[in-house]
Design a protein around this motif. Sequence first.
Motif: not given
Length: 258
Positions: A51-76
């Motif tokens: 909805e914010a007009q941000i591409r999925p691949e850009a979101t994935r890259v940003a999530l990867h950066r935030l995980r490396n920066d200890d800002w976000i954690t992801s589980t499955k």
Amino acid sequence: MPSDPYQDALAILTATATQRVWSVLVSVFGDLARLEGEGIDGPVLTALMAEAQIRPEATRVALHRLRNDDWITSTKSGRTSHHSLTPTGRRLSVAASGRIYSPPEAAAQGWQLVLLETPTSYSREQMEAHGFAPLAPRLYIGADTSDAPAGTLALPADAAPHWLGGQFEPKDLSQDYAALHEMLSALDALQLDASTLSPVQIGVLRSLIVHGWRRLVLKHPDLPREVYSDAWRGHDCRALVTGLLARLPRPTLGALHP
């Protein structure tokens, strides 16, 4: 064809193509899932970012950066990812929330000057961390509620001369506030009605409003309006942000699921 207030609002909020996706994500989680135990499932985050007009691949890259920066954690869980703030990300988000969400009446009412013993007693970064902005060599300005570092001379201040704001207001930040004020005023004129919007639409609008505001309000001390120049629009922006967010109540995380 009649205009669509939501699409008009989205066009206003996404007109700037220079947004850093990782920073937008920080705003999304800070607004919608800031508290302990809260998180956003992958499909919901995908819908919000789309909805914010941000591409999925850009979101994935940003999530990867935030995980490396200890800002976000992801589980499955099965095929579904679940994203949440780390303790560090949550601590920083909660610490910033006071400046981001406080209404105009909660802004600083008084101010002070702080004189250092020598120009190198404290660095500019250290003084800014205490809530002070540089005014002149060895001299800083801050709210009267800010704690002056040890070994400095704190001088309570009263009336501010008309020229004071021009001495410490960063020109680029003042210009950014003027642009943000124009954008927020355009949004306010749309008279958005939350009852006509989906939870995802409300979440996107809130996150983008918070993002535009957050990236400016955390760059300077909280000072009374009287010490700024007439060109400074920061306090007017706060009033608009407060009104817009009140008009768009934060949706529950459960409501965001399709």
